[in-house]
Design an enzyme around this catalytic site. Structure first.
Site, short mmCIF file in Angstrom:
data_model
loop_
_atom_site.label_atom_id
_atom_site.label_comp_id
_atom_site.label_asym_id
_atom_site.label_seq_id
_atom_site.Cartn_x
_atom_site.Cartn_y
_atom_site.Cartn_z
CB CYS A 150 -5.93 2.88 -1.73
SG CYS A 150 -4.54 3.67 -0.90
CG ASP B 176 -2.08 0.92 1.16
OD1 ASP B 176 -2.15 1.66 0.17
OD2 ASP B 176 -2.91 0.90 2.07
CG ASP B 177 -0.02 4.54 -0.07
OD1 ASP B 177 -0.79 4.14 -0.97
OD2 ASP B 177 -0.39 5.23 0.88
CG ASP C 240 -2.18 0.83 -3.32
OD1 ASP C 240 -1.04 1.29 -3.15
OD2 ASP C 240 -3.09 0.95 -2.48
CG ASN C 241 -1.37 4.58 -4.46
OD1 ASN C 241 -2.53 4.22 -4.22
ND2 ASN C 241 -0.56 4.98 -3.51
#
Length: 488
Positions: free
Chosen positions: A84, A44-45, A275-276
């Site tokens: 997300c 996540d990130d 995700d990013n």
């Protein structure tokens, strides 16, 4: 199938050939065996800036680095939306969010939700006989669309604890699809409101996590990406970000050891992505390179390439068709915006993988700032559809000490970009990434690049028509897809 016979035969074949012939020795394909197991591990990130395998010499990620040494590392892997929930919808459908209603966050008052007519990857794999399970961050809706047969529970900040909960799925007597999603290294809800200059914890705790070795970093030694300001506040936050990633790495290593112990390592495809980009202004929620260019490492025991990299451009819209291809699944009456890149894992320099598209509309519901992107070889065009508005901040990025130090001191620059240019963007931004990797020199309004602009705009419009993008209407009120709403 008798795996001992396969292994003995393979070793005999290797012994009876020369070194030059080894590269051409055919590997067993997934068609020769039972269907492969698939692990999709989503951080996540997490940007490419903070993995040893992508060149960071400071951060400790030995298990992810090992995965890269055993598989293929993608140098040009992109999310399609740097947010997300929106990004995860694309990962599990193979469709751009603007075509599925997945415009932004699912939770709380944001409440975006995928159309109930969409069939997602776990549902399609279940139909193919796969056992499907998820653990950790979900951030998708509705459950009927993104249904998994089994939901495993553990602290999503402790990948070691998460890994331990996956034992049963790893030992399944059916081929399995495990969707393993951490909360790390997302910012934590731990910013001290009484101290604007306090770094966010990124989920780190002083007491640590059971079974996890706490690895800390000296802010003076971290690597500050060019798009960030090199300040004490920025460095302190990057050090926390690194610590969170090292926790991911330990849990990933635990999961890989459990997979090996299960005896299924040689029949399991492992995919690591995020995700990013990193949760700092200038990356997450933007479609600049730090927001959308992400890690992607794939270990496929059936692919020809090992310990190598590829420059093929892929995006998360390609993941669902690729995983289905790997699973030997050919669902009827299902089409995707992406395409399978399975064969990229067998070809060092694949052809026709030099173009990607992106589509971002919301993050939080208060962050309406639709952007569309086409990347064609070294050129990248961003269209800021709401360009007359100030660029909106995600609430946690606004509160970050990294940004507050710039904002409170009224500094002119944020990294290499002027603060004014970051907040107020033109409708079009055209960059030559080969000569301007930091995306500072906007060529969109340079007469010398009119031909390039015309061609890129043409590609962007064609992409929007093909994917039935409602925002096509913002091109001179083009109502092709939705009608005028008036009688002419």
């Amino acid at each position: 199938m008798n795996y001992k016979i396969i292994i003995i035969a393979a070793l005999w074949g290797l012994c009876s050939t020369s070194c030059e012939e080894k590269e051409e020795t055919p590997l067993p394909t997934s068609q020769d065996t039972e269907k492969p197991n698939i692990i999709l591990f989503v951080a996540d990130d997490h940007g490419t800036d903070a993995i040893g395998a992508y060149g960071n010499k400071i951060i400790k990620t030995p298990h992810l680095d090992k995965l890269a040494s055993e598989g293929v590392r993608f140098n040009n892997a992109y999310c399609t939306s740097a947010s997300c929930a929106a990004s995860r919808s694309v990962i599990l459908t193979g469709l751009y969010g603007h075509a599925t209603g997945s415009y932004g966050h699912v939770h709380d008052y944001h409440h975006f939700s995928t159309y109930d007519t969409i069939t997602s990857l776990p549902v399609l794999l279940e139909r193919e006989g796969y056992a499907t399970a998820r653990i950790g961050k979900y951030h998708l809706a509705p459950e009927s669309v993104y249904h998994f047969q089994e939901v495993l529970k553990a602290d999503p900040r402790s990948t070691v604890a998460m890994a331990k909960e996956c034992r049963n799925i790893l030992e399944s007597n059916r081929p399995f699809f495990l969707y393993f999603c951490t909360d790390d290294p997302h910012r934590g809800n731990s910013t001290n409101p009484d101290r604007w200059d306090a770094p966010n914890s990124f989920g780190n705790k002083e007491e640590g996590y059971p079974g996890v070795t706490t690895i800390t970093y000296d802010p003076a030694e971290v690597l500050v990406p060019d798009f960030l300001p090199d300040t004490q506040e920025s460095r302190e936050e990057i050090a926390q970000y690194y610590q969170s990633i090292s926790r991911i790495d330990q849990g990933f290593g635990k999961l890989m050891q459990m997979l090996k112990d299960s005896g299924k390592e040689d029949n399991t495809i492992v995919i690591y992505i995020s995700d990013n980009g990193m949760a700092f202004p200038g990356a997450k929620t933007t479609l600049y390179e730090p927001g959308m260019k992400l890690p992607c490492i794939i270990k496929d025991p059936f692919s020809k390439l090992k310990n190598t990299t590829t420059n093929a451009m892929i995006s998360w819209v390609d993941l669902t068709p690729t995983i289905l291809d790997m699973a030997q699944a050919k669902p009827k009456e299902t089409s995707f915006h992406g395409r399978s890149f399975k064969e990229v894992l067998n070809v060092k320099e694949p052809n026709a993988w030099d173009q990607i598209y992106a589509s971002h509309t919301f993050h939080e519901i208060t962050m309406y700032y639709p952007m569309r992107v086409v990347r064609d070889k070294n050129y990248k065009l961003i269209r800021n559809i709401a360009w007359r508005s100030e660029y909106p901040f995600a609430s946690d990025l606004w509160a970050s000490s990294t940004w507050q130090e710039i904002y409170r001191n009224q500094k002119e620059f944020y990294g290499k970009r002027k603060v004014q240019d970051y907040l107020f963007r033109p409708e079009f931004e055209l960059f030559d990434l080969e000569n301007d990797p930091d995306e500072i020199v906007n060529l969109a309004y340079d007469p010398d690049y009119k031909e390039v602009m015309d061609e890129m705009i043409k590609k962007m419009k064609a992409f929007q028509i093909k994917t039935r993008d409602p925002w096509l209407i913002t091109w001179d009120h083009d109502n092709t897809l939705q009608g005028t709403g008036v009688n002419l």
